[in-house]
Write an enzyme that holds these catalytic residues in place. Sequence first.
Site, PDB file in Angstrom:
ATOM      1  N   LYS A 111       5.145  -8.253   3.989  1.00  0.00           N
ATOM      2  CA  LYS A 111       4.312  -7.316   4.725  1.00  0.00           C
ATOM      3  C   LYS A 111       3.012  -6.840   4.032  1.00  0.00           C
ATOM      4  O   LYS A 111       1.965  -6.737   4.541  1.00  0.00           O
ATOM      5  CB  LYS A 111       5.290  -6.018   4.930  1.00  0.00           C
ATOM      6  N   ASN A 112       3.145  -6.613   2.802  1.00  0.00           N
ATOM      7  CA  ASN A 112       1.910  -6.022   2.034  1.00  0.00           C
ATOM      8  C   ASN A 112       0.917  -7.229   1.725  1.00  0.00           C
ATOM      9  O   ASN A 112      -0.292  -6.839   1.368  1.00  0.00           O
ATOM     10  CB  ASN A 112       2.319  -5.596   0.681  1.00  0.00           C
ATOM     11  N   CYS A 149       4.357   6.818   4.949  1.00  0.00           N
ATOM     12  CA  CYS A 149       5.641   7.571   3.904  1.00  0.00           C
ATOM     13  C   CYS A 149       4.912   8.665   3.309  1.00  0.00           C
ATOM     14  O   CYS A 149       3.765   8.784   2.795  1.00  0.00           O
ATOM     15  CB  CYS A 149       6.033   6.493   2.964  1.00  0.00           C
ATOM     16  N   ARG A 194      -1.737   9.455  -1.898  1.00  0.00           N
ATOM     17  CA  ARG A 194      -2.152   8.053  -2.056  1.00  0.00           C
ATOM     18  C   ARG A 194      -3.523   8.178  -1.507  1.00  0.00           C
ATOM     19  O   ARG A 194      -3.961   7.790  -0.350  1.00  0.00           O
ATOM     20  CB  ARG A 194      -1.472   6.832  -1.182  1.00  0.00           C
ATOM     21  N   ASP A 209       7.793  -0.152  -5.961  1.00  0.00           N
ATOM     22  CA  ASP A 209       8.453  -0.314  -4.708  1.00  0.00           C
ATOM     23  C   ASP A 209       9.825  -0.932  -5.033  1.00  0.00           C
ATOM     24  O   ASP A 209      10.797  -0.902  -3.930  1.00  0.00           O
ATOM     25  CB  ASP A 209       7.789  -1.466  -3.894  1.00  0.00           C
ATOM     26  N   ARG A 236      10.428  -0.424   9.390  1.00  0.00           N
ATOM     27  CA  ARG A 236       8.804  -0.479   8.856  1.00  0.00           C
ATOM     28  C   ARG A 236       8.833  -1.517   7.777  1.00  0.00           C
ATOM     29  O   ARG A 236       7.809  -2.412   7.894  1.00  0.00           O
ATOM     30  CB  ARG A 236       8.309   0.740   8.343  1.00  0.00           C
TER      31      ARG A 236
END
Length: 422
Positions: free
Chosen positions: A22-23, A117, A122, A309, A401
Site C-alpha cells: 500500500k505504501n 489514523c 505527522r 509499522d 485500510r
Amino acid sequence: MDYLTLQGGLRLNGAINIVGAKNSALPLIALTLLSKNPVSLQNLPSVVDIETFFELLKMLGCSVERLDKHIVNVNVAGQNSTKATYDIVRKMRASILVLGPLLGRFGHCAVSLPGGCAIGARPVDLHIKALEKMGAEIHIEEGYIVASAKDGLKGATINFDKITVTGTENILMAAAMAKGKTIINNAAKEPEVVQLCEVLRESGVEIKGIGSDRIEIFGTDREGLELPSVISVIPDRVEAGTYLCAGAITNSQITLHGANASHLGAVIAKLEEIGFKLTYNKDSITIYPAKKRNAFALSTAEYPGFPTDMQAQFMALATQCEGGSIIEERLFENRFMHVNELQRMGANISLRGNTATINGISTLIGADVMATDLRASSALVLAALVAKGETRIHRIYHLDRGYENLEAKLTKLGANITRAKE
C-alpha cells in the site's frame, strides 16, 4: 459497522500470498499525475486506502479503469482540476502526496489538510517548507493548503530536519517537474521511496543517490513524463511482517509467497533473536516453531531500522515470550493506543513515556476490544489468535485500510475467524 470474531488457541499451518505494498502503491498512483501516457498499475493491494486514492484521481478528472482487484489503468489526459477536496483527503493522510505533483506540473493547487489514523503528529510543515524553498507561495485557507508557483518550481537544496517518507516522495515528484537540480538531504531510504525513484529514472528523469540519504534529481521544467506503460508494485513488507508475527505468536510453521526478505531485514533479525528459524529465497519466506521464545528489546527507527509499522505486532508477540521485553517508540508519540486493549485481554504491560515493558508469558483471555489505528488493529488480531475463548474486535475499518482479505488468509492458515455486522 463490521467486527471480527476470533476463537483463539489454534495452531496455524500452510501458505498464503503477500500482495503489493500500500505504501508504495499510493505514491505511484500520485506519480501518474505527471504522466503523458496511460499507465497500468499492477500488483495493487485491494484495500480501502487504494480505492480512496483512485476516487481522488477521479475527482481531479482522471480516467480510472479497474481490470481486476489488482490491476488498474490510469489515464490523466482528461484532468480538469487541481483541488483535492476535504471529503476525500480527510479519510487518508497519504492524499497529501498529490501536493507535489499537482504544484510541480500545473503551478497551482489546493489540497485539504489531511486526516487518517490518529497516531500522533505527522505534520505537513516539512512538505510545505521544502516547496517554499523551491519557490512556491503557500498559505492555509479554510482548511486547505493553497499553493502556487506561477513560473514553475526551481531546483533547490532541501535539508529535512527529520526523515519523512511522504515528504521525500512529495518533493521527489515536485523536483521532477522543477527547473534545474534539486538535492534532498536526510532523505528517507524505505523500499517504497526506492521504487518511486526507480520509476522516475525509468521515465527519463536523471536521478542520483537512489537508496541513500542524499538524492539529486534533475527536473524537466514541467515537461510531462513518459512513465513505463506497466508498473508493478513491490510486495508489502508490513503485511509480510504481520503474518510472520502470526506464525510466531502461535508458534506455527507458515510460508509467505511473494514476499521480499531483503525488505524485512530488521524484522527477520528480531524474530531470529527471539528464537525462530526462518528460511527465505527471492520471493518466499518460511517461519518455523521455536523451542523457546526469548524476551527482546527493540527501538523503532527509520529504514533500515525496526519499522514503527511493526511495533504493535511485536508487542502482541512479546506477551508470549519468556521474560520482560522492552519496546521503545521513537517515531510517533501516540502509537501505544493498543496497550489498553491488550491489557483488557490480560497482557502485563507497563508504560513509561515512549517505552513499554511487556512481561511474558501472559495468559490472554478473549474479550471485546476496539481497534484504534491500522497497525494496532493487527496487534489485536494476533493476540486473539492465542487468547482463550472468543475475542471480538470492533471498528475494524482500520484493518480494511491496509490488509487485503485478512480473515480469508488467516482462515486458510487454520484460524477460526469470522466477520459480522454490529
